[in-house]
Design a protein around this motif. Sequence first.
Motif, mmCIF file in Angstrom:
data_model
loop_
_atom_site.group_PDB
_atom_site.id
_atom_site.type_symbol
_atom_site.label_atom_id
_atom_site.label_comp_id
_atom_site.label_asym_id
_atom_site.label_seq_id
_atom_site.Cartn_x
_atom_site.Cartn_y
_atom_site.Cartn_z
ATOM 1 N N GLN A 1 0.637 -1.103 -0.051
ATOM 2 C CA GLN A 1 0.007 0.141 -0.103
ATOM 3 C C GLN A 1 0.989 1.323 0.042
ATOM 4 N N PRO A 2 0.278 2.294 -0.362
ATOM 5 C CA PRO A 2 1.269 3.595 -0.274
ATOM 6 C C PRO A 2 1.772 3.826 0.998
ATOM 7 N N ASP A 3 0.975 3.711 2.217
ATOM 8 C CA ASP A 3 1.610 3.681 3.299
ATOM 9 C C ASP A 3 2.976 3.088 3.760
ATOM 10 N N ASP A 4 2.978 1.900 2.860
ATOM 11 C CA ASP A 4 4.021 0.833 3.451
ATOM 12 C C ASP A 4 5.340 1.209 2.602
ATOM 13 N N LEU A 5 5.428 2.570 1.706
ATOM 14 C CA LEU A 5 6.373 2.770 1.210
ATOM 15 C C LEU A 5 7.084 4.039 1.806
ATOM 16 N N SER A 6 8.381 4.158 2.026
ATOM 17 C CA SER A 6 9.063 5.049 2.881
ATOM 18 C C SER A 6 10.294 5.670 1.621
ATOM 19 N N ALA A 7 10.028 6.599 1.218
ATOM 20 C CA ALA A 7 11.315 7.137 0.308
ATOM 21 C C ALA A 7 12.608 7.168 1.033
ATOM 22 N N PHE A 8 13.669 6.595 0.583
ATOM 23 C CA PHE A 8 15.158 6.408 1.149
ATOM 24 C C PHE A 8 15.939 7.424 0.572
ATOM 25 N N THR A 9 16.289 7.062 -0.696
ATOM 26 C CA THR A 9 17.401 7.754 -1.432
ATOM 27 C C THR A 9 17.183 7.600 -2.891
ATOM 28 N N PHE A 10 18.033 7.885 -3.837
ATOM 29 C CA PHE A 10 18.039 7.776 -5.094
ATOM 30 C C PHE A 10 19.409 7.586 -5.743
ATOM 31 N N ALA A 11 19.123 7.218 -6.949
ATOM 32 C CA ALA A 11 20.260 7.018 -7.758
ATOM 33 C C ALA A 11 20.297 7.575 -9.076
ATOM 34 N N SER A 12 21.300 8.377 -9.610
ATOM 35 C CA SER A 12 21.495 8.897 -10.964
ATOM 36 C C SER A 12 22.662 8.613 -11.522
ATOM 37 N N PRO B 1 24.054 -4.019 -10.766
ATOM 38 C CA PRO B 1 24.392 -2.988 -11.839
ATOM 39 C C PRO B 1 25.143 -1.717 -11.363
ATOM 40 N N PRO B 2 25.847 -0.963 -12.039
ATOM 41 C CA PRO B 2 26.419 0.155 -11.726
ATOM 42 C C PRO B 2 25.392 1.047 -10.850
ATOM 43 N N ALA B 3 24.265 1.290 -11.364
ATOM 44 C CA ALA B 3 23.324 2.443 -10.883
ATOM 45 C C ALA B 3 22.855 1.954 -9.496
ATOM 46 N N ASP B 4 23.068 0.494 -8.985
ATOM 47 C CA ASP B 4 22.589 0.127 -7.977
ATOM 48 C C ASP B 4 23.573 0.461 -6.672
ATOM 49 N N GLU B 5 25.076 0.700 -7.075
ATOM 50 C CA GLU B 5 26.060 0.416 -6.375
ATOM 51 C C GLU B 5 25.818 1.601 -4.985
ATOM 52 N N PRO B 6 25.610 2.751 -5.484
ATOM 53 C CA PRO B 6 25.361 3.924 -4.463
ATOM 54 C C PRO B 6 24.413 3.453 -3.339
ATOM 55 N N LEU B 7 23.136 2.911 -3.937
ATOM 56 C CA LEU B 7 21.999 2.576 -3.069
ATOM 57 C C LEU B 7 22.470 1.327 -2.045
ATOM 58 N N VAL B 8 23.259 0.461 -2.654
ATOM 59 C CA VAL B 8 23.897 -0.139 -1.456
ATOM 60 C C VAL B 8 24.585 0.180 -0.548
ATOM 61 N N ARG B 9 25.311 1.089 -1.058
ATOM 62 C CA ARG B 9 26.623 1.830 0.060
ATOM 63 C C ARG B 9 25.417 2.712 1.002
ATOM 64 N N ALA B 10 24.298 3.192 0.646
ATOM 65 C CA ALA B 10 23.613 3.863 1.409
ATOM 66 C C ALA B 10 22.779 3.049 2.445
ATOM 67 N N LEU B 11 22.430 1.811 1.796
ATOM 68 C CA LEU B 11 21.545 0.848 2.761
ATOM 69 C C LEU B 11 22.795 0.492 4.041
ATOM 70 N N GLN B 12 23.915 0.149 3.295
ATOM 71 C CA GLN B 12 25.254 -0.209 4.672
ATOM 72 C C GLN B 12 25.353 0.749 5.451
ATOM 73 N N ARG B 13 25.043 2.086 5.366
ATOM 74 C CA ARG B 13 25.417 3.127 6.248
ATOM 75 C C ARG B 13 24.308 3.356 7.356
ATOM 76 N N VAL B 14 23.033 2.677 7.147
ATOM 77 C CA VAL B 14 22.220 3.011 8.153
ATOM 78 C C VAL B 14 21.715 1.585 8.796
ATOM 79 N N SER B 15 20.979 1.790 10.030
ATOM 80 C CA SER B 15 20.673 0.465 10.830
ATOM 81 C C SER B 15 19.364 0.271 10.443
ATOM 82 N N LEU B 16 18.933 -0.982 9.693
ATOM 83 C CA LEU B 16 17.727 -1.394 9.088
ATOM 84 C C LEU B 16 16.952 -2.028 10.523
#
Length: 137
Positions: free
Chosen positions: A67-78, A122-137
Amino acid sequence: MSADRPLLLVVAAALIDAQGRVLLAQRPSGKQLAGLWEFPGGKLEPGESPEAALIRELQEELAITTQPDDLSAFTFASHAYPAFHLMMPLYLVRRWTGEPRAVEAAGLAWVAPSDMGAYPVPPADEPLVRALQRVSL
């Protein structure tokens, strides 16, 4: 950046389970970047919001309902690929209905962020992986 390089807008999800692991999907053979691991998601259709596209893509790719309420914007890749420039918002998703299954992917893996380096992305996903590694999930 070349002005004639089209912009491709896609949306992705980091599904997070109760153990703090993130779901990665393996790109199937026959597709560009086959064999690499990525966050589930996909292209927006004309007139579609990123949230609506992600809800649709998660249903199509994983057979889960969000549902829309289940989605939390986190970061983006360019990222500039040779043929297009990719813009990809990443949403954190902790609630869904159904058990994720590989409808379109070659496989699925629940991976601790600290272990994501073992999964080529993929190259575009690399910064997303690094962002996830920096936060506590």
